[in-house]
Design a protein around this motif. Structure first.
Motif, PDB file in Angstrom:
ATOM      1  N   ALA A  20       0.873  -1.173   0.000  1.00 40.71           N
ATOM      2  CA  ALA A  20       0.000   0.000   0.000  1.00 40.71           C
ATOM      3  C   ALA A  20       0.913   1.226   0.000  1.00 40.71           C
ATOM      4  CB  ALA A  20      -0.920  -0.003   1.217  1.00 40.71           C
ATOM      5  N   THR A  35      -3.685   5.831  -3.543  1.00 33.08           N
ATOM      6  CA  THR A  35      -3.116   4.600  -2.996  1.00 33.08           C
ATOM      7  C   THR A  35      -3.016   3.574  -4.114  1.00 33.08           C
ATOM      8  OG1 THR A  35      -3.966   5.072  -0.811  1.00 33.08           O
ATOM      9  CG2 THR A  35      -3.431   2.779  -1.283  1.00 33.08           C
ATOM     10  N   ALA A  80      -1.975   2.899   8.074  1.00 31.08           N
ATOM     11  CA  ALA A  80      -3.128   2.566   7.224  1.00 31.08           C
ATOM     12  C   ALA A  80      -4.041   3.768   7.018  1.00 31.08           C
ATOM     13  CB  ALA A  80      -3.905   1.395   7.817  1.00 31.08           C
ATOM     14  N   GLU A  81      -4.136   4.648   8.011  1.00 32.10           N
ATOM     15  CA  GLU A  81      -4.992   5.836   7.890  1.00 32.10           C
ATOM     16  C   GLU A  81      -4.573   6.695   6.697  1.00 32.10           C
ATOM     17  OE1 GLU A  81      -5.927  10.012  10.240  1.00 32.10           O
ATOM     18  OE2 GLU A  81      -4.804   8.460  11.285  1.00 32.10           O
ATOM     19  N   ALA A  83      -2.971   5.628   3.917  1.00 32.09           N
ATOM     20  CA  ALA A  83      -3.329   4.899   2.697  1.00 32.09           C
ATOM     21  C   ALA A  83      -4.834   4.967   2.441  1.00 32.09           C
ATOM     22  CB  ALA A  83      -2.868   3.449   2.795  1.00 32.09           C
ATOM     23  N   ARG A  84      -5.630   4.810   3.475  1.00 31.17           N
ATOM     24  CA  ARG A  84      -7.089   4.864   3.314  1.00 31.17           C
ATOM     25  C   ARG A  84      -7.560   6.233   2.823  1.00 31.17           C
ATOM     26  NH1 ARG A  84      -9.694   0.492   4.911  1.00 31.17           N
ATOM     27  NH2 ARG A  84      -8.795  -0.838   6.508  1.00 31.17           N
ATOM     28  N   LEU A 154       3.567  -1.274   4.999  1.00 33.72           N
ATOM     29  CA  LEU A 154       2.123  -1.476   4.984  1.00 33.72           C
ATOM     30  C   LEU A 154       1.720  -2.321   3.783  1.00 33.72           C
ATOM     31  CD1 LEU A 154      -0.666  -0.648   6.214  1.00 33.72           C
ATOM     32  CD2 LEU A 154      -0.599   1.323   4.665  1.00 33.72           C
ATOM     33  N   LEU A 156      -1.907  -4.285   1.813  1.00 30.15           N
ATOM     34  CA  LEU A 156      -3.376  -4.266   1.769  1.00 30.15           C
ATOM     35  C   LEU A 156      -3.960  -5.167   2.848  1.00 30.15           C
ATOM     36  CD1 LEU A 156      -4.385  -4.301  -2.004  1.00 30.15           C
ATOM     37  CD2 LEU A 156      -4.216  -2.363  -0.453  1.00 30.15           C
ATOM     38  N   ASP A 158      -2.918  -5.700   5.797  1.00 25.13           N
ATOM     39  CA  ASP A 158      -2.957  -4.961   7.067  1.00 25.13           C
ATOM     40  C   ASP A 158      -4.189  -4.070   7.152  1.00 25.13           C
ATOM     41  OD1 ASP A 158      -0.411  -5.924   7.937  1.00 25.13           O
ATOM     42  OD2 ASP A 158       0.553  -4.408   6.661  1.00 25.13           O
ATOM     43  N   MET A 159      -4.715  -3.679   6.013  1.00 25.98           N
ATOM     44  CA  MET A 159      -5.880  -2.804   5.959  1.00 25.98           C
ATOM     45  C   MET A 159      -7.182  -3.604   5.868  1.00 25.98           C
ATOM     46  SD  MET A 159      -4.225  -0.043   3.301  1.00 25.98           S
ATOM     47  CE  MET A 159      -5.691   0.994   3.221  1.00 25.98           C
ATOM     48  N   TYR A 170      -9.943  -4.822  -4.076  1.00 24.26           N
ATOM     49  CA  TYR A 170     -10.104  -4.471  -2.676  1.00 24.26           C
ATOM     50  C   TYR A 170     -11.260  -5.213  -2.016  1.00 24.26           C
ATOM     51  CZ  TYR A 170      -6.924  -0.733  -3.914  1.00 24.26           C
ATOM     52  OH  TYR A 170      -5.861  -0.017  -4.368  1.00 24.26           O
ATOM     53  N   HIS A 172     -13.118  -7.517   0.718  1.00 19.99           N
ATOM     54  CA  HIS A 172     -13.009  -7.672   2.166  1.00 19.99           C
ATOM     55  C   HIS A 172     -13.349  -9.108   2.531  1.00 19.99           C
ATOM     56  CE1 HIS A 172     -12.856  -3.354   3.168  1.00 19.99           C
ATOM     57  NE2 HIS A 172     -13.530  -3.232   2.037  1.00 19.99           N
TER      58      HIS A 172
END
Length: 181
Positions: A20, A35, A80-81, A83-84, A154, A156, A158-159, A170, A172
């Motif tokens: 990421a 990202t 991660a914040e 990247a998000r 980091l 993905l 990890d997110m 992406y 989930h």
């Protein structure tokens, strides 16, 4: 492709490691960052070659193609914040901020996030078509390390995200998995 085969393809693709990174570009006052998961060193030459695979319909892609240079901001596992904030969001440019994060410029004019532990600046050499993305092959022209990573880069995963092939980017969780539990 039948549904089981498609789910197996998605399972295999989810097992790959995806980073990421925040890739940025600027052309005058126009700045974009996003990202990106597909970034890699691509040669052992001096200077090194890197690749960044950019979505064709993104603002960052358009700027990279226009100005032919970009930055790669490398993030730590605890960022991660950041990247998000650049994932599927338009770049909000403030007074030396992008999406609320401070940035600076170095040699290429591409944005370098102040909070990134390391960064690379690159000049575009070649673009290869990859369907809905372009593979941007570039030469490293400048790089820096502000601080060593305390743990690891980091990803993905990890997110809580992963790519799942034809099932979409992406994804989930494991809801579409072909694996029987």
């Amino acid at each position: 492709m039948d549904d089981t085969l498609e789910r197996m393809e998605a399972d295999a693709l989810r097992m790959m490691t995806y980073g990421a990174y925040v890739v940025g570009a600027a052309d005058g006052d126009e700045i974009a960052a996003g990202t990106v998961a597909w970034v890699s060193q691509a040669s052992l030459t001096t200077p090194p070659t890197v690749i960044a695979v950019l979505q064709k319909n993104s603002h960052t892609h358009a700027l990279v193609l226009r100005c032919r240079r970009f930055s790669i901001n490398l993030l730590s596992v605890d960022q991660a914040e950041i990247a998000r904030s650049f994932l599927h969001h338009p770049t909000q440019v403030g007074d030396r901020t992008l999406n609320g994060f401070r940035y600076r410029v170095e040699r290429t004019g591409a944005p370098i996030l102040e909070d990134a532990p390391a960064w690379i600046e690159a000049e575009l050499q070649q673009v290869a078509d990859a369907s809905d993305h372009d593979i941007c092959i570039a030469t490293v022209v400048h790089a820096g390390v502000v601080e060593r990573l305390s743990d690891r880069p980091l990803t993905l995963r990890d997110m809580g995200l992963s790519y799942a092939g034809t099932r979409g980017a992406y994804a989930h969780g494991k809801g579409d998995s072909a694996w029987q539990h």
